[in-house]
Design a protein around this motif. Structure first.
Motif, PDB file in Angstrom:
ATOM      1  N   TYR A 141      -8.985   1.178  -0.103  1.00  0.00           N
ATOM      2  CA  TYR A 141      -8.494   0.735  -1.404  1.00  0.00           C
ATOM      3  C   TYR A 141      -9.050   0.949  -2.711  1.00  0.00           C
ATOM      4  CZ  TYR A 141      -6.272  -2.240  -4.474  1.00  0.00           C
ATOM      5  OH  TYR A 141      -5.663  -2.944  -5.826  1.00  0.00           O
ATOM      6  N   ARG A 142     -10.461   0.767  -2.996  1.00  0.00           N
ATOM      7  CA  ARG A 142     -10.883   1.547  -3.904  1.00  0.00           C
ATOM      8  C   ARG A 142     -10.949   2.613  -4.393  1.00  0.00           C
ATOM      9  NH1 ARG A 142     -15.481  -3.483  -3.329  1.00  0.00           N
ATOM     10  NH2 ARG A 142     -14.289  -4.816  -4.471  1.00  0.00           N
ATOM     11  N   ASN A 143     -11.449   3.740  -3.324  1.00  0.00           N
ATOM     12  CA  ASN A 143     -11.106   5.502  -3.386  1.00  0.00           C
ATOM     13  C   ASN A 143     -10.635   5.768  -4.047  1.00  0.00           C
ATOM     14  OD1 ASN A 143     -14.116   5.104  -2.452  1.00  0.00           O
ATOM     15  ND2 ASN A 143     -14.240   5.999  -0.290  1.00  0.00           N
ATOM     16  N   ALA A 144      -9.106   4.815  -3.365  1.00  0.00           N
ATOM     17  CA  ALA A 144      -7.727   5.419  -3.722  1.00  0.00           C
ATOM     18  C   ALA A 144      -7.465   5.155  -5.039  1.00  0.00           C
ATOM     19  CB  ALA A 144      -6.942   4.929  -2.631  1.00  0.00           C
ATOM     20  N   GLN A 145      -7.981   4.220  -6.124  1.00  0.00           N
ATOM     21  CA  GLN A 145      -7.094   3.743  -7.110  1.00  0.00           C
ATOM     22  C   GLN A 145      -8.315   4.515  -8.171  1.00  0.00           C
ATOM     23  OE1 GLN A 145      -8.681  -0.332  -7.433  1.00  0.00           O
ATOM     24  NE2 GLN A 145      -6.762  -1.304  -7.624  1.00  0.00           N
TER      25      GLN A 145
ATOM     26  N   ALA B 256      -1.480  -1.861  -1.779  1.00  0.00           N
ATOM     27  CA  ALA B 256      -1.761  -1.805  -3.347  1.00  0.00           C
ATOM     28  C   ALA B 256      -0.843  -2.962  -3.818  1.00  0.00           C
ATOM     29  CB  ALA B 256      -2.021  -1.509  -4.367  1.00  0.00           C
ATOM     30  N   ASN B 257      -0.977  -4.232  -4.005  1.00  0.00           N
ATOM     31  CA  ASN B 257       0.390  -5.156  -4.642  1.00  0.00           C
ATOM     32  C   ASN B 257      -0.188  -5.164  -6.923  1.00  0.00           C
ATOM     33  OD1 ASN B 257      -2.210  -7.273  -5.640  1.00  0.00           O
ATOM     34  ND2 ASN B 257      -1.185  -8.470  -3.003  1.00  0.00           N
ATOM     35  N   ASP B 258       0.379  -6.771  -6.705  1.00  0.00           N
ATOM     36  CA  ASP B 258       0.027  -6.944  -8.272  1.00  0.00           C
ATOM     37  C   ASP B 258      -0.163  -8.275  -8.799  1.00  0.00           C
ATOM     38  OD1 ASP B 258       0.943  -4.236  -9.371  1.00  0.00           O
ATOM     39  OD2 ASP B 258       3.528  -4.693  -9.261  1.00  0.00           O
ATOM     40  N   CYS B 259      -0.053  -8.336  -7.984  1.00  0.00           N
ATOM     41  CA  CYS B 259      -0.247  -9.758  -7.983  1.00  0.00           C
ATOM     42  C   CYS B 259      -1.688 -10.567  -8.278  1.00  0.00           C
ATOM     43  CB  CYS B 259      -0.440 -10.728  -6.272  1.00  0.00           C
ATOM     44  SG  CYS B 259       0.794 -11.101  -6.116  1.00  0.00           S
ATOM     45  N   GLY B 260      -2.812 -10.145  -8.300  1.00  0.00           N
ATOM     46  CA  GLY B 260      -4.404 -10.032  -8.429  1.00  0.00           C
ATOM     47  C   GLY B 260      -5.218 -10.356  -7.718  1.00  0.00           C
ATOM     48  N   HIS B 261      -5.373 -10.559  -6.381  1.00  0.00           N
ATOM     49  CA  HIS B 261      -5.241 -10.997  -5.533  1.00  0.00           C
ATOM     50  C   HIS B 261      -4.999 -10.323  -4.145  1.00  0.00           C
ATOM     51  CE1 HIS B 261      -2.114 -14.337  -4.176  1.00  0.00           C
ATOM     52  NE2 HIS B 261      -1.373 -13.907  -5.773  1.00  0.00           N
ATOM     53  N   ALA B 262      -5.258 -11.021  -2.781  1.00  0.00           N
ATOM     54  CA  ALA B 262      -5.041  -9.964  -1.531  1.00  0.00           C
ATOM     55  C   ALA B 262      -4.182 -11.395  -0.987  1.00  0.00           C
ATOM     56  CB  ALA B 262      -6.571  -9.960  -0.854  1.00  0.00           C
TER      57      ALA B 262
ATOM     58  N   ARG C  60       7.542  -4.008   2.481  1.00  0.00           N
ATOM     59  CA  ARG C  60       6.306  -3.160   0.970  1.00  0.00           C
ATOM     60  C   ARG C  60       5.547  -2.621   1.718  1.00  0.00           C
ATOM     61  NH1 ARG C  60       2.953  -3.260  -2.293  1.00  0.00           N
ATOM     62  NH2 ARG C  60       3.590  -2.254  -4.612  1.00  0.00           N
ATOM     63  N   VAL C  61       4.940  -3.902   3.162  1.00  0.00           N
ATOM     64  CA  VAL C  61       2.966  -3.404   3.367  1.00  0.00           C
ATOM     65  C   VAL C  61       4.055  -2.060   4.452  1.00  0.00           C
ATOM     66  CG1 VAL C  61       1.162  -3.861   4.137  1.00  0.00           C
ATOM     67  CG2 VAL C  61       2.388  -5.553   2.856  1.00  0.00           C
ATOM     68  N   PHE C  62       5.049  -2.356   4.987  1.00  0.00           N
ATOM     69  CA  PHE C  62       5.124  -1.498   6.133  1.00  0.00           C
ATOM     70  C   PHE C  62       5.459  -0.282   6.032  1.00  0.00           C
ATOM     71  CE2 PHE C  62       5.989  -5.567   9.318  1.00  0.00           C
ATOM     72  CZ  PHE C  62       4.793  -4.866  10.352  1.00  0.00           C
ATOM     73  N   ASP C  63       5.766   0.066   4.221  1.00  0.00           N
ATOM     74  CA  ASP C  63       6.234   0.763   3.747  1.00  0.00           C
ATOM     75  C   ASP C  63       5.339   2.093   4.282  1.00  0.00           C
ATOM     76  OD1 ASP C  63       8.122   2.933   2.620  1.00  0.00           O
ATOM     77  OD2 ASP C  63       7.680   2.484   0.832  1.00  0.00           O
ATOM     78  N   ARG C  64       4.491   2.049   3.572  1.00  0.00           N
ATOM     79  CA  ARG C  64       3.214   3.349   2.572  1.00  0.00           C
ATOM     80  C   ARG C  64       2.025   2.963   3.053  1.00  0.00           C
ATOM     81  NH1 ARG C  64       4.081   5.962  -1.557  1.00  0.00           N
ATOM     82  NH2 ARG C  64       5.756   4.605  -2.030  1.00  0.00           N
ATOM     83  N   PRO C  65       1.758   2.064   4.401  1.00  0.00           N
ATOM     84  CA  PRO C  65       0.433   1.296   4.119  1.00  0.00           C
ATOM     85  C   PRO C  65      -0.690   2.261   4.159  1.00  0.00           C
ATOM     86  CG  PRO C  65       1.024   1.589   5.848  1.00  0.00           C
ATOM     87  CD  PRO C  65       2.379   1.993   5.313  1.00  0.00           C
ATOM     88  N   LEU C  66      -2.279   1.658   4.040  1.00  0.00           N
ATOM     89  CA  LEU C  66      -3.427   2.515   3.958  1.00  0.00           C
ATOM     90  C   LEU C  66      -3.349   1.432   6.032  1.00  0.00           C
ATOM     91  CD1 LEU C  66      -6.037   1.807   1.531  1.00  0.00           C
ATOM     92  CD2 LEU C  66      -5.033   3.861   2.464  1.00  0.00           C
ATOM     93  N   ARG C  67      -4.071   2.529   6.873  1.00  0.00           N
ATOM     94  CA  ARG C  67      -3.812   1.624   8.630  1.00  0.00           C
ATOM     95  C   ARG C  67      -5.202   1.602   8.406  1.00  0.00           C
ATOM     96  NH1 ARG C  67       0.359   1.505  11.794  1.00  0.00           N
ATOM     97  NH2 ARG C  67       1.241   3.093  10.248  1.00  0.00           N
TER      98      ARG C  67
ATOM     99  N   HIS D 202     -12.462  -4.284   9.431  1.00  0.00           N
ATOM    100  CA  HIS D 202     -11.372  -3.867   9.387  1.00  0.00           C
ATOM    101  C   HIS D 202     -11.491  -4.202   7.332  1.00  0.00           C
ATOM    102  CE1 HIS D 202      -9.315  -2.679  12.175  1.00  0.00           C
ATOM    103  NE2 HIS D 202      -9.254  -3.825  13.173  1.00  0.00           N
ATOM    104  N   TRP D 203     -11.648  -5.764   7.406  1.00  0.00           N
ATOM    105  CA  TRP D 203     -11.674  -5.594   5.658  1.00  0.00           C
ATOM    106  C   TRP D 203     -12.402  -4.741   5.163  1.00  0.00           C
ATOM    107  CZ3 TRP D 203      -7.152  -8.024   7.009  1.00  0.00           C
ATOM    108  CH2 TRP D 203      -7.985  -9.087   7.896  1.00  0.00           C
ATOM    109  N   GLN D 204     -13.933  -4.122   5.342  1.00  0.00           N
ATOM    110  CA  GLN D 204     -14.926  -3.537   4.472  1.00  0.00           C
ATOM    111  C   GLN D 204     -13.965  -1.912   4.216  1.00  0.00           C
ATOM    112  OE1 GLN D 204     -18.455  -3.703   6.629  1.00  0.00           O
ATOM    113  NE2 GLN D 204     -19.034  -5.669   5.671  1.00  0.00           N
ATOM    114  N   SER D 205     -12.941  -1.713   5.492  1.00  0.00           N
ATOM    115  CA  SER D 205     -12.981  -0.232   5.753  1.00  0.00           C
ATOM    116  C   SER D 205     -11.870  -0.269   4.767  1.00  0.00           C
ATOM    117  CB  SER D 205     -12.549   0.130   6.709  1.00  0.00           C
ATOM    118  OG  SER D 205     -11.527   0.848   7.337  1.00  0.00           O
ATOM    119  N   LEU D 206     -11.191  -1.277   4.675  1.00  0.00           N
ATOM    120  CA  LEU D 206      -9.610  -0.831   3.352  1.00  0.00           C
ATOM    121  C   LEU D 206     -10.653  -1.153   2.009  1.00  0.00           C
ATOM    122  CD1 LEU D 206      -7.313  -3.282   6.067  1.00  0.00           C
ATOM    123  CD2 LEU D 206      -6.923  -0.642   4.928  1.00  0.00           C
TER     124      LEU D 206
END
Length: 122
Positions: A116-120, A39-45, A20-27, A108-112
């Motif tokens: 991620y927030r901009n995409a949301q 993004a996931n539906d778990c509510g945490h990383a 699922r992550v490999f399908d269409r990731p932010l890189r 990497h964490w900061q960039s993603l």
């Protein structure tokens, strides 16, 4: 026992979760790592690791990289986001200084998180 249980849910374990992550990731990528996020539906990383024998033939070196990545994940800013991450180690990471690896992962964490927030929002 609680620590082990909470650690277990923060990891990607099944092939389906990785796919699922490999399908269409932010890189995000540099000389030591490629980090994929989705993004996931778990509510945490959650974290998945790919450290192959191509990185280093010695298991000791590969396990050292995994420990550094997991510790950076636990302490990093990425914990605030509900994303699945796959960190793929590259060859130079096996001989790199641990401080350099931690700085690389934090970038990497900061960039993603920012992307991620901009995409949301957008």
């Amino acid at each position: 026992m609680f620590a082990a249980a909470s650690r277990r849910i923060t990891r990607l374990r099944r092939k389906l979760e990785f796919d699922r992550v490999f399908d269409r990731p932010l890189r995000s990528s540099d000389g030591d790592f490629t980090v994929l996020a989705r993004a996931n539906d778990c509510g945490h990383a959650r974290l998945g690791l790919v450290v192959s024998k191509r990185v280093d033939k010695r298991a000791v070196k590969r396990n050292r990289l995994k420990r550094i990545i997991r510790e950076s994940f636990r302490q990093g800013s990425i914990q605030a986001a509900a994303v699945d991450l796959v960190v793929i180690a590259k060859g130079p990471a096996a001989t790199a200084d641990p401080a350099r690896l931690r700085r690389s992962l934090e970038r990497h964490w900061q960039s993603l998180v920012k992307r991620y927030r901009n995409a949301q929002i957008g």
